[in-house]
Design an enzyme around this catalytic site. Structure first.
Site, PDB file in Angstrom:
ATOM      1  N   TYR A  85     -32.146   3.047 -55.751  1.00  0.00           N
ATOM      2  CA  TYR A  85     -31.851   2.045 -56.416  1.00  0.00           C
ATOM      3  C   TYR A  85     -33.099   1.403 -57.330  1.00  0.00           C
ATOM      4  CZ  TYR A  85     -29.562  -2.695 -57.221  1.00  0.00           C
ATOM      5  OH  TYR A  85     -29.236  -4.012 -57.742  1.00  0.00           O
ATOM      6  N   PHE A 138     -20.788  -1.955 -86.918  1.00  0.00           N
ATOM      7  CA  PHE A 138     -19.889  -1.161 -86.064  1.00  0.00           C
ATOM      8  C   PHE A 138     -18.993  -2.173 -85.147  1.00  0.00           C
ATOM      9  CE2 PHE A 138     -19.140   1.481 -82.276  1.00  0.00           C
ATOM     10  CZ  PHE A 138     -18.424   2.186 -82.919  1.00  0.00           C
ATOM     11  N   THR A 139     -17.996  -1.646 -84.840  1.00  0.00           N
ATOM     12  CA  THR A 139     -16.890  -2.363 -84.151  1.00  0.00           C
ATOM     13  C   THR A 139     -17.469  -3.171 -82.839  1.00  0.00           C
ATOM     14  OG1 THR A 139     -16.395  -0.317 -82.840  1.00  0.00           O
ATOM     15  CG2 THR A 139     -14.734  -0.863 -84.845  1.00  0.00           C
ATOM     16  N   ASP A 229     -30.422   0.220 -84.777  1.00  0.00           N
ATOM     17  CA  ASP A 229     -29.018   0.898 -83.846  1.00  0.00           C
ATOM     18  C   ASP A 229     -29.629   2.556 -84.042  1.00  0.00           C
ATOM     19  OD1 ASP A 229     -27.157   2.358 -82.597  1.00  0.00           O
ATOM     20  OD2 ASP A 229     -25.676   0.803 -83.428  1.00  0.00           O
ATOM     21  N   LYS A 272     -24.729   9.264 -77.432  1.00  0.00           N
ATOM     22  CA  LYS A 272     -24.679  10.186 -78.735  1.00  0.00           C
ATOM     23  C   LYS A 272     -26.285  10.608 -78.715  1.00  0.00           C
ATOM     24  CE  LYS A 272     -21.326   7.238 -81.362  1.00  0.00           C
ATOM     25  NZ  LYS A 272     -20.614   8.054 -82.121  1.00  0.00           N
ATOM     26  N   ARG A 395     -10.043   4.830 -88.690  1.00  0.00           N
ATOM     27  CA  ARG A 395     -11.475   3.918 -88.977  1.00  0.00           C
ATOM     28  C   ARG A 395     -11.011   3.219 -90.311  1.00  0.00           C
ATOM     29  NH1 ARG A 395     -14.980   3.732 -84.537  1.00  0.00           N
ATOM     30  NH2 ARG A 395     -13.128   2.322 -84.315  1.00  0.00           N
ATOM     31  N   PHE A 461      -7.703  -1.405 -81.705  1.00  0.00           N
ATOM     32  CA  PHE A 461      -7.489  -0.024 -81.989  1.00  0.00           C
ATOM     33  C   PHE A 461      -7.679   0.805 -80.424  1.00  0.00           C
ATOM     34  CE2 PHE A 461     -12.124   1.131 -81.439  1.00  0.00           C
ATOM     35  CZ  PHE A 461     -12.819  -0.108 -81.651  1.00  0.00           C
TER      36      PHE A 461
END
Ligand code: F0G
Length: 488
Positions: A85, A138-139, A229, A272, A395, A461
């Site tokens: 932990y 971005f969403t 980002d 990613k 998109r 979506f």
């Protein structure tokens, strides 16, 4: 030998083939179910490709998130992980790799990209500083900012949303627009300025190093916090290397360090960047670090794991290092290009120049008969599944939220994204997808719209359910079965 002598291996014949610089030593069986069954599954899952079970999907082109093929070095690293932990050796290894990669002083772990966005919005967006300026939203980023009562302002150039273009860096800031926003909104109301690498929603389009330098200089001059980002940095890095002349001979590690030095805060989705599952926030700004640090144990977990499993942390550490190998980061862009060229040869309209992440089909010109209120990109996405078993992602307008008065917020692009996760598909699979979409394009006038059966209030979506307007899907499948005797 220098690390980056060439960025692609050409064929003597002149053929444009994206050569795989790896071999497959472990494979997963995938299913191609008949079109008739695909219609049944699609109807059952509310015409939403997010709701399709993988067993009924042939090529899963939904996303590259968490589904890039990992390297043998990543799997090997997962065997030696220190599970605890607090104070895990695994965490310290990851922290060292990330701090070295970006050259930043601090790293805060988080379980994925949107968790970082939650922390960033939580710390910086409030009623006094509600504004965020970005190249494009971005969403999940926008949802977190809006949840805190904030507003997103987009400083992309108008030319960047043209489907076909030869702009090499569509993700670049329009500095005049940016300056207008700052003046109009007032510098003191801006929570932060954001640059998104590999601008996702306009087709995985890169941002140039030159633009990053300009935005950074402006922010430093005006006392604005600059947030980067880096989720799609791998693809973006490839494009900087091959499209920006001064970077042709620069080592990738050097380019990354310069990018990082221009930013105040960097965050990323490790689903990613690093080809694993995780994320985090990096900075050398102690004040920002301390503010954000307080939220990590609250939302993510203790500071030495941040919601990630130690095995994923080990894989991510190796994956991030592998981002500095040109033949690793070239794989998605080269396969996106191959798919794009194949589709273009069949007359299918796609976003150009080809970007990273995936190939983006332009639904607006594929199905001009479907009005935006009937979600042309979602309708096309459903039709692509019917005729190919390939799962893409809408998109466009469906990925937007409604306006406060309940009307549709019409997206300025209507795209179907066919994501190309790293090292997952073969060239013949890419050709198969293009072949079936080429067939669909010949019969594009048959495609109709979709309407909601069930519409969630946020990020609709993901879980929304839709149905076709009329029986166009039935007719499309009947024709497909007639022309494709196997029905596959
Ligand atoms: N930023 C960008 C540019 C992204 O593309 C994503 C995710 C995130 C942030 C959020 O990261 O998923 O780890 O929470 N994009 C995925 C996609 C979902 O399919 O494009 P996350």
């Amino acid at each position: 030998m220098s690390e980056n002598i060439y960025t692609r291996v050409e064929f003597f014949s002149g053929e444009n083939v994206p050569l795989e610089m790896h071999k497959a030593r472990m494979v997963q069986r995938i299913n191609l179910i008949p079109a008739e069954d695909r219609l049944e599954v699609l109807t059952r899952t509310g015409n939403n490709t997010f709701l399709l079970p993988n067993r009924d999907v042939f090529l899963d082109m939904l996303t590259d998130s968490g589904v890039n093929a990992m390297s043998e070095a990543q799997y090997a690293a997962m065997l030696m992980a220190d599970d605890s932990y607090a104070g895990s050796e695994t965490f310290y290894r990851l922290e060292n790799v990330i701090k070295k990669f970006f050259g930043t002083e601090y790293y805060l772990p988080a379980h994925q990209g949107r968790a970082c966005e939650n922390i960033l919005a939580g710390v910086f967006v409030d009623s006094k500083t509600p504004n965020v300026i970005t190249n494009y939203h971005f969403t999940t980023t926008k949802a977190h900012i809006m949840l805190r009562g904030g507003t997103v302002h987009e400083a992309l150039s108008d030319a960047a949303t043209a489907v076909q273009s030869d702009l090499p860096f569509k993700g670049d800031y329009d500095m005049a627009k940016f300056d207008d926003f700052v003046k109009k909104l007032g510098r003191e109301t801006v929570a932060f300025v954001r640059i998104e690498a590999g601008t996702n929603l306009i087709g995985g389009q890169p941002v140039s190093l030159a633009s990053m330098r300009e935005v950074s200089a402006y922010c430093r001059k005006n006392g604005l916090l600059l947030v980067f980002d880096a989720s799609l940095l791998a693809d973006n890095l490839y494009f900087i290397k091959v499209r920006e002349k001064e970077c042709h001979d620069r080592p990738l590690a050097d380019i990354v360090k310069e990018i990082a030095s221009l930013m105040d805060v960097i965050y990323f989705s490790g689903r990613k960047l690093g080809c694993a599952r995780g994320g985090g926030i990096c900075t050398s700004n102690r004040e920002a670090y301390l503010k954000m640090r307080d939220l990590v144990p609250l939302y993510e977990g203790f500071l030495t794991y941040g919601g990630m499993s130690v095995r994923e942390m080990e894989a991510m550490a190796v994956g991030i290092t592998e981002t500095l190998d040109i033949h690793t980061i070239s794989q998605t862009p080269l396969f996106v290009e191959a798919l794009g060229l194949e589709l273009q040869s069949k007359g299918v309209p796609v976003v150009t120049p080809f970007g990273g992440l995936g190939c983006h089909v332009d639904a607006m010109s594929f199905v001009p008969q479907v009005p935006q209120e009937q979600y042309p990109a979602a309708a096309l996405c459903s039709a692509i599944y019917l005729v190919s078993g390939c799962r893409g992602m809408e998109r466009g307008t469906l990925s937007e939220s409604r306006n406060p008065d309940g009307s549709e917020h019409l997206s300025n692009m209507e795209l179907v994204r066919l994501a190309v996760p790293k090292r997952v598909f073969t060239h013949s699979q890419i050709k198969f997808a293009a072949d079936r979409i080429g067939w669909l394009h010949k019969h594009r006038e048959m495609i109709g719209g979709l309407t909601f059966e069930e519409e969630p209030a946020t990020l609709r979506f993901f879980l929304g359910r839709l149905k076709p307007i009329g029986d166009w899907q039935r007719k499309l499948v009947d024709l497909y079965k007639k022309e494709m005797p196997s029905g596959l």
